[in-house]
Design a protein around this motif. Structure first.
Motif, PDB file in Angstrom:
ATOM      1  N   LYS A 163       0.825  -1.211   0.000  1.00  0.00           N
ATOM      2  CA  LYS A 163       0.000   0.000   0.000  1.00  0.00           C
ATOM      3  C   LYS A 163       0.857   1.258   0.000  1.00  0.00           C
ATOM      4  O   LYS A 163       0.543   2.244  -0.684  1.00  0.00           O
ATOM      5  CB  LYS A 163      -0.930  -0.002   1.213  1.00  0.00           C
ATOM      6  CG  LYS A 163      -2.100  -0.957   1.115  1.00  0.00           C
ATOM      7  CD  LYS A 163      -2.955  -0.844   2.365  1.00  0.00           C
ATOM      8  CE  LYS A 163      -4.204  -1.672   2.280  1.00  0.00           C
ATOM      9  NZ  LYS A 163      -5.046  -1.542   3.488  1.00  0.00           N
ATOM     10  N   LEU A 164       1.932   1.236   0.777  1.00  0.00           N
ATOM     11  CA  LEU A 164       2.837   2.389   0.840  1.00  0.00           C
ATOM     12  C   LEU A 164       3.474   2.639  -0.522  1.00  0.00           C
ATOM     13  O   LEU A 164       3.541   3.785  -0.989  1.00  0.00           O
ATOM     14  CB  LEU A 164       3.919   2.139   1.895  1.00  0.00           C
ATOM     15  CG  LEU A 164       4.971   3.246   2.083  1.00  0.00           C
ATOM     16  CD1 LEU A 164       4.314   4.540   2.549  1.00  0.00           C
ATOM     17  CD2 LEU A 164       6.037   2.810   3.089  1.00  0.00           C
ATOM     18  N   GLN A 165       3.922   1.567  -1.177  1.00  0.00           N
ATOM     19  CA  GLN A 165       4.515   1.696  -2.508  1.00  0.00           C
ATOM     20  C   GLN A 165       3.487   2.205  -3.517  1.00  0.00           C
ATOM     21  O   GLN A 165       3.814   3.013  -4.394  1.00  0.00           O
ATOM     22  CB  GLN A 165       5.079   0.346  -2.963  1.00  0.00           C
ATOM     23  CG  GLN A 165       6.293  -0.106  -2.165  1.00  0.00           C
ATOM     24  CD  GLN A 165       6.770  -1.491  -2.566  1.00  0.00           C
ATOM     25  OE1 GLN A 165       6.060  -2.250  -3.241  1.00  0.00           O
ATOM     26  NE2 GLN A 165       7.975  -1.842  -2.153  1.00  0.00           N
ATOM     27  N   ALA A 166       2.254   1.730  -3.390  1.00  0.00           N
ATOM     28  CA  ALA A 166       1.178   2.169  -4.292  1.00  0.00           C
ATOM     29  C   ALA A 166       0.924   3.663  -4.137  1.00  0.00           C
ATOM     30  O   ALA A 166       0.762   4.386  -5.131  1.00  0.00           O
ATOM     31  CB  ALA A 166      -0.095   1.374  -4.017  1.00  0.00           C
ATOM     32  N   ARG A 167       0.866   4.127  -2.892  1.00  0.00           N
ATOM     33  CA  ARG A 167       0.626   5.565  -2.657  1.00  0.00           C
ATOM     34  C   ARG A 167       1.765   6.414  -3.203  1.00  0.00           C
ATOM     35  O   ARG A 167       1.537   7.514  -3.729  1.00  0.00           O
ATOM     36  CB  ARG A 167       0.437   5.824  -1.157  1.00  0.00           C
ATOM     37  CG  ARG A 167      -0.888   5.312  -0.601  1.00  0.00           C
ATOM     38  CD  ARG A 167      -1.193   5.925   0.753  1.00  0.00           C
ATOM     39  NE  ARG A 167      -0.207   5.565   1.755  1.00  0.00           N
ATOM     40  CZ  ARG A 167      -0.265   4.478   2.525  1.00  0.00           C
ATOM     41  NH1 ARG A 167      -1.280   3.635   2.392  1.00  0.00           N
ATOM     42  NH2 ARG A 167       0.663   4.233   3.426  1.00  0.00           N
ATOM     43  N   LYS A 168       2.979   5.909  -3.102  1.00  0.00           N
ATOM     44  CA  LYS A 168       4.131   6.650  -3.634  1.00  0.00           C
ATOM     45  C   LYS A 168       4.057   6.760  -5.151  1.00  0.00           C
ATOM     46  O   LYS A 168       4.338   7.822  -5.728  1.00  0.00           O
ATOM     47  CB  LYS A 168       5.433   5.954  -3.220  1.00  0.00           C
ATOM     48  CG  LYS A 168       5.820   6.180  -1.759  1.00  0.00           C
ATOM     49  CD  LYS A 168       7.148   5.531  -1.439  1.00  0.00           C
ATOM     50  CE  LYS A 168       7.556   5.813   0.005  1.00  0.00           C
ATOM     51  NZ  LYS A 168       8.847   5.157   0.353  1.00  0.00           N
ATOM     52  N   LYS A 169       3.678   5.657  -5.801  1.00  0.00           N
ATOM     53  CA  LYS A 169       3.548   5.669  -7.264  1.00  0.00           C
ATOM     54  C   LYS A 169       2.439   6.623  -7.712  1.00  0.00           C
ATOM     55  O   LYS A 169       2.607   7.387  -8.661  1.00  0.00           O
ATOM     56  CB  LYS A 169       3.255   4.258  -7.777  1.00  0.00           C
ATOM     57  CG  LYS A 169       4.427   3.294  -7.692  1.00  0.00           C
ATOM     58  CD  LYS A 169       5.501   3.638  -8.692  1.00  0.00           C
ATOM     59  CE  LYS A 169       6.619   2.614  -8.671  1.00  0.00           C
ATOM     60  NZ  LYS A 169       7.682   2.940  -9.671  1.00  0.00           N
ATOM     61  N   LEU A 170       1.321   6.587  -7.018  1.00  0.00           N
ATOM     62  CA  LEU A 170       0.208   7.471  -7.352  1.00  0.00           C
ATOM     63  C   LEU A 170       0.549   8.922  -7.055  1.00  0.00           C
ATOM     64  O   LEU A 170       0.128   9.829  -7.790  1.00  0.00           O
ATOM     65  CB  LEU A 170      -1.042   7.056  -6.567  1.00  0.00           C
ATOM     66  CG  LEU A 170      -1.749   5.786  -7.064  1.00  0.00           C
ATOM     67  CD1 LEU A 170      -2.737   5.285  -6.028  1.00  0.00           C
ATOM     68  CD2 LEU A 170      -2.454   6.043  -8.390  1.00  0.00           C
ATOM     69  N   GLY A 171       1.300   9.140  -5.996  1.00  0.00           N
ATOM     70  CA  GLY A 171       1.682  10.499  -5.616  1.00  0.00           C
ATOM     71  C   GLY A 171       2.664  11.133  -6.576  1.00  0.00           C
ATOM     72  O   GLY A 171       2.843  12.358  -6.573  1.00  0.00           O
ATOM     73  N   ASN A 172       3.270  10.319  -7.440  1.00  0.00           N
ATOM     74  CA  ASN A 172       4.233  10.823  -8.416  1.00  0.00           C
ATOM     75  C   ASN A 172       3.520  11.233  -9.707  1.00  0.00           C
ATOM     76  O   ASN A 172       3.792  10.719 -10.794  1.00  0.00           O
ATOM     77  CB  ASN A 172       5.295   9.746  -8.700  1.00  0.00           C
ATOM     78  CG  ASN A 172       6.454  10.276  -9.515  1.00  0.00           C
ATOM     79  OD1 ASN A 172       6.724  11.481  -9.538  1.00  0.00           O
ATOM     80  ND2 ASN A 172       7.148   9.379 -10.190  1.00  0.00           N
ATOM     81  N   ASN A 173       2.573  12.172  -9.562  1.00  0.00           N
ATOM     82  CA  ASN A 173       1.798  12.727 -10.695  1.00  0.00           C
ATOM     83  C   ASN A 173       0.971  11.677 -11.450  1.00  0.00           C
ATOM     84  O   ASN A 173       0.754  11.807 -12.667  1.00  0.00           O
ATOM     85  CB  ASN A 173       2.745  13.433 -11.689  1.00  0.00           C
ATOM     86  CG  ASN A 173       3.473  14.601 -11.066  1.00  0.00           C
ATOM     87  OD1 ASN A 173       2.890  15.368 -10.306  1.00  0.00           O
ATOM     88  ND2 ASN A 173       4.765  14.725 -11.364  1.00  0.00           N
ATOM     89  N   ASN A 174       0.506  10.655 -10.748  1.00  0.00           N
ATOM     90  CA  ASN A 174      -0.280   9.617 -11.405  1.00  0.00           C
ATOM     91  C   ASN A 174      -1.737   9.539 -10.931  1.00  0.00           C
ATOM     92  O   ASN A 174      -2.521   8.777 -11.496  1.00  0.00           O
ATOM     93  CB  ASN A 174       0.386   8.243 -11.194  1.00  0.00           C
ATOM     94  CG  ASN A 174       1.604   8.059 -12.077  1.00  0.00           C
ATOM     95  OD1 ASN A 174       1.564   8.294 -13.280  1.00  0.00           O
ATOM     96  ND2 ASN A 174       2.715   7.657 -11.473  1.00  0.00           N
TER      97      ASN A 174
END
Length: 260
Positions: free
Chosen positions: A8-19
């Motif tokens: 979940k943490l990795q998912a939020r980081k990916k989404l937070g990177n302008n996604n």
């Protein structure tokens, strides 16, 4: 930290990177397709005068036509399911490459062989899971039908059978749902194999990982409950899909390393 929390943490980081905008926008388009087909059905039903306006029910002499329209629109919905596979590809690419676009949403519509592979995968997945849904509904009907609500009497034998059927079907459904959760991620990773290959590979990558996969899926239960208020769905579904795609990415990587 528990594996599902790391994912979940990795998912939020990916989404937070302008996604976030891509994930939400593509989900909105996917949802629009589903609602358009539903809207089409109701337009035809009301437009052809199949509904009694005073009661809001289908007219008794129009039930066959109504059923035919239902089957036709259900078939149309099935034909559009590759767009759901496309949304998984969007989330898969966000996880794997750190970016995606609307083109990925319609990727399986660009070539006929890709379309039929995605359609075949969705049909096979549905055929595997549907019997458990039907069995669960049968168990629920038997369970609640075993109670005489007027006399408040319980027919214990049928009630017991209904509960057992319900429990078996729910457990079985969850098991197979977990094992088939990454079918479209495997499809996104290698889109030029047969539909049976993706079913087989989804089972392969989740071997020994069924419990952890279920934990990840069920950890979003309360999040999905918030979707009752409609607007949260545009946050919850993209988040859950990218989290599942993140898990799939690592499981696929482990699977590839086994063949090196």
């Amino acid at each position: 930290m528990k594996p599902e929390k790391v994912v979940k943490l990795q998912a939020r980081k990916k989404l937070g990177n302008n996604n976030w905008s891509t994930a939400i926008g593509c989900f909105a388009i996917t949802l629009m397709f589903a609602f358009l087909i539903l809207f089409l059905y109701y337009c035809l039903v009301y437009g052809l005068g199949l509904v009694d306006i005073t009661t809001g029910e289908i007219k008794s002499n129009k039930i066959r036509i109504s059923n035919l329209l239902f089957y036709l629109t259900s078939g149309l919905f099935l034909l559009f399911t590759p767009v759901f596979s496309g949304y998984t590809k969007v989330c898969h690419n966000i996880t794997k490459y750190g970016k995606s676009n609307t083109y990925d949403l319609f990727y399986y519509f660009t070539k006929s062989n890709l379309y039929f592979k995605a359609l075949g995968v969705n049909i096979l997945k549905g055929l595997i899971l549907m019997p458990f849904v039907i069995f669960a509904l049968s168990g629920a009907i038997l369970t609640f039908g075993s109670i005489d609500y007027k006399k408040m009497e319980i027919f214990s034998i049928w009630l017991a059978i209904g509960i057992i059927m319900l429990l078996i079907s729910i457990v079985s459904f969850l098991y197979f749902y977990a094992r088939l959760s990454f079918v479209n991620n495997v499809l996104a990773e290698a889109p030029y194999n047969s539909p049976f290959f993706y079913i087989k590979e989804s089972f392969a990558i989740t071997k020994g990982k069924t419990i952890s996969t279920l934990k990840l899926i069920l950890s979003f239960t309360l999040w999905y409950a918030l979707c009752f208020f409609i607007l949260p769905i545009f946050y919850v579904v993209p988040y859950a899909k990218v989290a599942k795609s993140t898990s799939a990415k690592w499981l696929i990587k482990i699977r590839k390393e086994e063949f090196r």
